[in-house]
Design an enzyme around this catalytic site. Sequence first.
Site, PDB file in Angstrom:
ATOM      1  CG  ASP A   1      -2.302   0.567   0.920  1.00  0.00           C
ATOM      2  OD1 ASP A   1      -2.351   1.775   0.657  1.00  0.00           O
ATOM      3  OD2 ASP A   1      -3.304  -0.160   0.956  1.00  0.00           O
TER       4      ASP A   1
ATOM      5  CB  SER B   1      -9.465   0.816  -0.273  1.00  0.00           C
ATOM      6  OG  SER B   1      -8.648   0.829  -1.396  1.00  0.00           O
TER       7      SER B   1
ATOM      8  CG  HIS C   1      -5.297   3.901   0.645  1.00  0.00           C
ATOM      9  ND1 HIS C   1      -4.925   2.595   0.449  1.00  0.00           N
ATOM     10  CD2 HIS C   1      -6.552   4.002   0.149  1.00  0.00           C
ATOM     11  CE1 HIS C   1      -5.900   1.930  -0.142  1.00  0.00           C
ATOM     12  NE2 HIS C   1      -6.905   2.766  -0.342  1.00  0.00           N
TER      13      HIS C   1
END
Length: 1011
Positions: A251, A472, A296
């Site tokens: 990620d 996600s 994220h």
Amino acid sequence: MKRRLLLIVPIIATLASLLALSPTTLVRADPATLSASPTSLTATVELGSTATLNLTITNTGAHPITPLLYAGFPPPSAPAARMAAPSLPVPLPQQTERIDPDLQTELASGPARFLVFFADRPDLGEALLIRDWAARGEYVYRALTEHAERSQRAVRALLDAAGVRYKPLWIVNALLVEGDAALANALAAHADVAMLTADHELQTTVPVTTTSISCNATSNNVCWNIDKVMADRVWREFGVTGAGITVANIDSGVAYTHPALVNQYRGNLGGGVFDHNYNWFDPVGNTSAPVDSGMHGTHVMGTMVANPPSQPATGMAPGAKWIAARACSSYCNDSDIIAAAQWMLAPTDLSGNNPRPSMRPHILNNSWAFDSGGNPIYTGYTAAWQAAGIFVVFAAGNIQGGSNYTGCSSIASPGDYPDVMAVGATGQDDLVTSFSRIGPTTDGRIKPDLVAPGSGVISTIPTGYGSLSGTSMAAPHVAGAVALLWSANPQLIGDYAATYALLTGNALPITNDSRYMGSAHTACRPDTVPNNIYGYGRLDAFAAVAAARVQVPWLVLPSSSSASLASSGTQTIPITLDARKVAGPGVYTARVLIYANNLTDPPLAIPVTMTVPARPTHATITGTITDSETGRPLRATVTVTGGATVTTNDTGNYSLVVPGGVTQHLSATASNFTTQNQSVTPPAGSTVTLNFALDPLRPTLTVLQDPITTTVDFNQTVNVALPLRNDGNIPLSYTLRIDSEPYGVWRSDEPDGPTGGWIDPPLDRAVLSLYDDNSSGAIDLGFDMPFGNSYYRHIYIGANGIIAFAPLDTTNLFSPSCLPLNETSAPAIVPLHVDFDSSAGGEISVARIEAGALVTWDNIPLYGTTRRLSVQALLRPDGTIRFHYHDVANLTDDDSGAIGLQFNGVAQTIGCAFGSHPPLNLSNGLVIELRPQIDPIAWLSVAGSGSGSVAAGSTTNAQLTARWVAPIYNTAQARVRIISNDPRKPVATARIQLNEGAPAPYRVLIILVYR
């Protein structure tokens, strides 16, 4: 060349970039060592009694450990014969040209970096037969690296001789090379080379965070998403939090010092000391400690494992450990992502050396995707991950700037690969979000596999906590659930098929979402399980773990987790053998399995034997469990309070032995039935019978008033109460829906319904020669008929119960559907859409009679059956439509019938055999009259959300609001759909009839001119 890769938050994207390194010397982890005294446990215990034995364990290793205790059964007496290794080749990316066109464009401008893929592909099938975690990882690593060295030897020699630098990417048998067009052409011509591709630069976008959405913490202090999938029940009821399992993500990185994540970081050695070797990989910035390029990756990791101090719980498996790779910042390259994937197979130290496959993660979450499906570029490393036993989860992908309402097959790669689990996103209402990509795949497979919360999910971000939305956010719920599963039952570790079956087989199935039942989603309607909108359903972590746990009821281990055990330290553990928990005398065997830190290391196994002797003072209780309504035997469980649990056989019978003369309290349970309790005191030496008849467990909806008539004065609104009662034994949940009804529906089987009925077609009728799925040409009605917002003079009659106002496509075969129809998008009247076969008999006719135009399907067989139906429609010049049902008793739900009206762009479904629509509810002699009216959407609305619940045996008033909108010259009528969890009546209707009270201070005159 640039293409798009998305980190899956709506309008958010990023992933991957790093160095690819040559394989170096393999380093093995030092296994923890334990010993125990005694080496086995044995006791004789009287039925109904307990015995406690002490087991002392010693840490004979050099490092502290935290023992993890499990109960297990003895291994098979003889090992199963070794099966032949299955085939698991590492796929080659698909490309039609020898040299990627994007690469050719780059080389035209000068030297470029590119990937050289070799034709010879390794097969990793042998790894699937290896149970030992370390040995399996080492096999995959050696197979890939040694195969790459052999197959690349000739090309490497050429590159070395030419002084060209390259980096091996052994996970996909490729080289990363930098050179000009001449070198590329030479390599492409080499016999060992399969293809050359550009090292594509993947573009990313900026994540969007929403801070206004609340965690909605429950009374158990967990956020709504954790509560929804019931992870907190796994912690509370099973004591399973993911201990012994390592998760990872590729990620944007992770903020490792976040207070909710730092204690779970595998590199945290305690006391403020960290070792980032084998735990962190950063090709983007080459940092020596974990960081996040944005937020994220930290958010995703938090959903997997966060344990927030003094905050509601946000992580699925707070007892698990984590490692990570940062693979993107503002952009990323194919070679970077591949190298990150390679590191996950064999983590290295911070210098990229000394790989240790045994330290690979158990579970890998990938919350990123391309913006389309059918892209096989990464199939090589997903195959390698599978071979190594890593459970791989991918986000299904988000639709950027659009929604999935527009059609099927939007599922993104790599989530559409068959060897990964793809996860779609749902909201708090368990409905899939509009941005979540849906199936099927380009080759027709069902995707996603599961759905999970993905809208407004609160989790960790580098600055604290924040809300993000996207698939996600959904994917790490499933990754965390796998950590719980594997922690609950270590025998599942590395077994993708068994884990997949537990997750999908215990998900909450979701079907008949009305948003996806129309013509735009013909190829992906959620009318079965699995389906291409919800897969197998919404994740239920508790149900999956409950199904996975190995339980030995009579072997009781300490409920609290073990304390840390220093080197050479000892710990005494009480082990209880409970003969109250067995169904009778006998010899019972099991094992205590003790793991040290890592559940993938072999456990110390302690055999346990309990002998329960038979005594003449024992008594036998036997009986049968049946359905109270049908009398059929049930698969059920019978539990003695504080004692044994037994299951019934195929005939519903059970039997157990208990101490005689002691009162026993028995409870019988079966899925979807009420629990029943009974007590009995069997005399010593006796056999007594105790039967149970269980009531079905369900809510029962009763609409207490139908119709409800209301009167509205000019320019006023009134509240309308719709009384609902639950006559069942569990809560009833319901949702009200008001559909567009340009025509009021009046039925002859209702008190105020129409009269009359079947009209025998006159002798001068026109008989139509229609066969099977054919349709007629234009037929003159003899008058202009108002329908919808237009007038029509001609109709077209379809053999399958359709009257259309435009030609029907004669190439369209019958396609079962509620309205709108699949066969035509034209305005249409549908008295009964079924698969008629007029070529096998009966008559289709049209006639002009005094009342209007009469269209009749008389005695027509259903295709492939001998059952016949008779239906007709009467079209009147004033726009009124009547359906007459003369012979419909043979119709079944399996015939997929539908009734209604279809306009330009909208449909009014009156009845349908499936979906969340009112049922057909047809009978011989029934008349349905459709009267033009003001659409109820204009004058009736649902108060609040329109959803509610009714406790068993209770009544509630669902609230609606009626308003004056125009002069009403006739009674207007709405049929409110009540969608509930009543399994016998999932969709009910209630009529709301509207009359005008005090009139408007004016009148509207409409002059009708008939042609």
